[in-house]
Design a protein around this motif. Structure first.
Motif, PDB file in Angstrom:
ATOM      1  N   UNK A 148      26.049  25.720 -15.443  1.00 10.61           N
ATOM      2  CA  UNK A 148      25.472  24.603 -16.203  1.00 10.61           C
ATOM      3  C   UNK A 148      26.459  24.074 -17.235  1.00 10.61           C
ATOM      4  N   UNK A 149      27.142  24.977 -17.938  1.00 10.83           N
ATOM      5  CA  UNK A 149      28.121  24.558 -18.938  1.00 10.83           C
ATOM      6  C   UNK A 149      29.242  23.750 -18.299  1.00 10.83           C
ATOM      7  N   UNK A 150      29.745  24.228 -17.177  1.00  8.82           N
ATOM      8  CA  UNK A 150      30.855  23.543 -16.516  1.00  8.82           C
ATOM      9  C   UNK A 150      30.417  22.174 -16.001  1.00  8.82           C
ATOM     10  N   UNK A 151      29.227  22.076 -15.462  1.00 12.15           N
ATOM     11  CA  UNK A 151      28.757  20.783 -14.972  1.00 12.15           C
ATOM     12  C   UNK A 151      28.613  19.774 -16.103  1.00 12.15           C
ATOM     13  N   UNK A 189      22.483  28.268  -5.732  1.00 12.92           N
ATOM     14  CA  UNK A 189      23.021  26.937  -6.024  1.00 12.92           C
ATOM     15  C   UNK A 189      22.204  25.847  -5.331  1.00 12.92           C
ATOM     16  N   UNK A 190      21.786  26.103  -4.095  1.00  9.58           N
ATOM     17  CA  UNK A 190      20.957  25.132  -3.382  1.00  9.58           C
ATOM     18  C   UNK A 190      19.609  24.970  -4.068  1.00  9.58           C
ATOM     19  N   UNK A 191      19.049  26.096  -4.536  1.00 12.08           N
ATOM     20  CA  UNK A 191      17.777  26.037  -5.246  1.00 12.08           C
ATOM     21  C   UNK A 191      17.875  25.214  -6.523  1.00 12.08           C
ATOM     22  N   UNK A 192      19.000  25.340  -7.205  1.00 19.75           N
ATOM     23  CA  UNK A 192      19.223  24.539  -8.410  1.00 19.75           C
ATOM     24  C   UNK A 192      19.245  23.056  -8.078  1.00 19.75           C
ATOM     25  N   UNK A 193      19.954  22.706  -7.008  1.00 20.47           N
ATOM     26  CA  UNK A 193      20.045  21.306  -6.590  1.00 20.47           C
ATOM     27  C   UNK A 193      18.680  20.746  -6.197  1.00 20.47           C
ATOM     28  N   UNK A 195      15.898  21.590  -7.604  1.00 19.23           N
ATOM     29  CA  UNK A 195      15.022  21.543  -8.758  1.00 19.23           C
ATOM     30  C   UNK A 195      14.124  22.741  -8.934  1.00 19.23           C
ATOM     31  N   UNK A 196      14.416  23.841  -8.259  1.00 24.15           N
ATOM     32  CA  UNK A 196      13.621  25.060  -8.423  1.00 24.15           C
ATOM     33  C   UNK A 196      13.887  25.648  -9.808  1.00 24.15           C
ATOM     34  N   UNK A 197      12.861  26.153 -10.450  1.00 19.72           N
ATOM     35  CA  UNK A 197      12.969  26.601 -11.835  1.00 19.72           C
ATOM     36  C   UNK A 197      13.956  27.756 -11.964  1.00 19.72           C
ATOM     37  N   UNK A 198      14.700  27.814 -13.078  1.00 18.10           N
ATOM     38  CA  UNK A 198      15.637  28.916 -13.295  1.00 18.10           C
ATOM     39  C   UNK A 198      14.968  30.284 -13.266  1.00 18.10           C
ATOM     40  N   UNK A 199      13.712  30.371 -13.748  1.00 15.04           N
ATOM     41  CA  UNK A 199      13.013  31.649 -13.724  1.00 15.04           C
ATOM     42  C   UNK A 199      12.806  32.160 -12.312  1.00 15.04           C
ATOM     43  N   UNK A 200      12.414  31.279 -11.411  1.00 15.43           N
ATOM     44  CA  UNK A 200      12.236  31.688 -10.013  1.00 15.43           C
ATOM     45  C   UNK A 200      13.564  32.043  -9.364  1.00 15.43           C
ATOM     46  N   UNK A 201      14.592  31.265  -9.677  1.00 12.61           N
ATOM     47  CA  UNK A 201      15.914  31.564  -9.134  1.00 12.61           C
ATOM     48  C   UNK A 201      16.401  32.934  -9.603  1.00 12.61           C
ATOM     49  N   UNK A 202      16.095  33.282 -10.846  1.00 16.97           N
ATOM     50  CA  UNK A 202      16.483  34.585 -11.366  1.00 16.97           C
ATOM     51  C   UNK A 202      15.807  35.692 -10.577  1.00 16.97           C
ATOM     52  N   UNK A 203      14.556  35.498 -10.237  1.00 16.49           N
ATOM     53  CA  UNK A 203      13.843  36.513  -9.435  1.00 16.49           C
ATOM     54  C   UNK A 203      14.458  36.632  -8.056  1.00 16.49           C
TER      55      UNK A 203
END
Length: 206
Positions: A148-151, A189-193, A195-203
């Motif tokens: 996120x910081x780099x983007x 990364x695909x999940x981020x693109x 729009x899947x929530x960061x909390x779910x991605x963490x799981x």
């Protein structure tokens, strides 16, 4: 090499007692400040880091971003901020090679990345402090804080990948294998693109 710039190194670390001494020894003498952020370790990394000459902070909230936030809040007044993982390279010549271009004013940020040329914090982030503050630093989120910081940095111009290699830990790749580790990273990364929530991605990541 002594640079005409004040440089601070922040090292988030979790249970890296075994390697932190070598990492600290690899940081050049001309670095002005080293902050190790203990991210809830259960080993002896705190004592090992202090013995190695680092300032040690405690951030029990697990996560790379949380540790980097704690470290950056405690900075003195550097010109350049360097974020390294606690299992970064123990080859001192690599630090010289990586920091040299930014010392010459060629770039605002340097990132060493190999897999799909996507930048990750465990491969080393170098930023001018004024740019880091302009970006708002790391945001509080459960995963991909470094990406996120780099983007966000890309909005200000080109993000440069250093040509020199920097060694990082192979433990994750050895534990799961290259194919599975790569699949997990690309899934996140695909999940981020999408729009899947960061909390779910963490799981998913866990």
């Amino acid at each position: 090499m002594r640079l005409n710039k004040r440089i601070s190194v922040i090292i988030p670390a979790l249970n890296e007692e075994r390697v932190i001494a070598q990492v600290l020894q690899a940081v050049p003498d001309w670095v002005d400040e080293i902050i190790v952020v203990d991210n809830g370790s259960t080993d002896g990394i705190v004592a090992a880091a202090r013995t190695g000459g680092a300032r040690v902070l405690s951030e029990p909230r697990r996560g790379y971003g949380q540790a980097c936030l704690a470290g950056s809040a405690a900075l003195s007044a550097p010109d350049i901020v360097v974020f390294l993982d606690g299992d970064f390279s123990d080859h001192p010549e690599e630090m010289d090679q990586l920091v040299d271009p930014i010392a010459r004013g060629e770039t605002d940020m340097m990132i060493r990345s190999r897999v799909f040329r996507m930048p990750y914090g465990d491969q080393g982030l170098f930023l001018r402090r004024d740019r880091f503050e302009q970006l708002g630093g790391f945001l509080e989120q459960p995963i991909l804080e470094d990406v996120d910081l780099v983007r966000r940095a890309q909005r200000f111009g080109k993000v440069v990948t250093a040509r020199e290699a920097a060694l990082t830990s192979r433990r994750r790749w050895q534990r799961l294998g290259v194919a599975q580790t790569t699949f997990i990273i690309q899934l996140i990364l695909a999940g981020t693109a999408l729009g899947i929530s960061p909390g779910r991605l963490r799981r998913w990541y866990n």
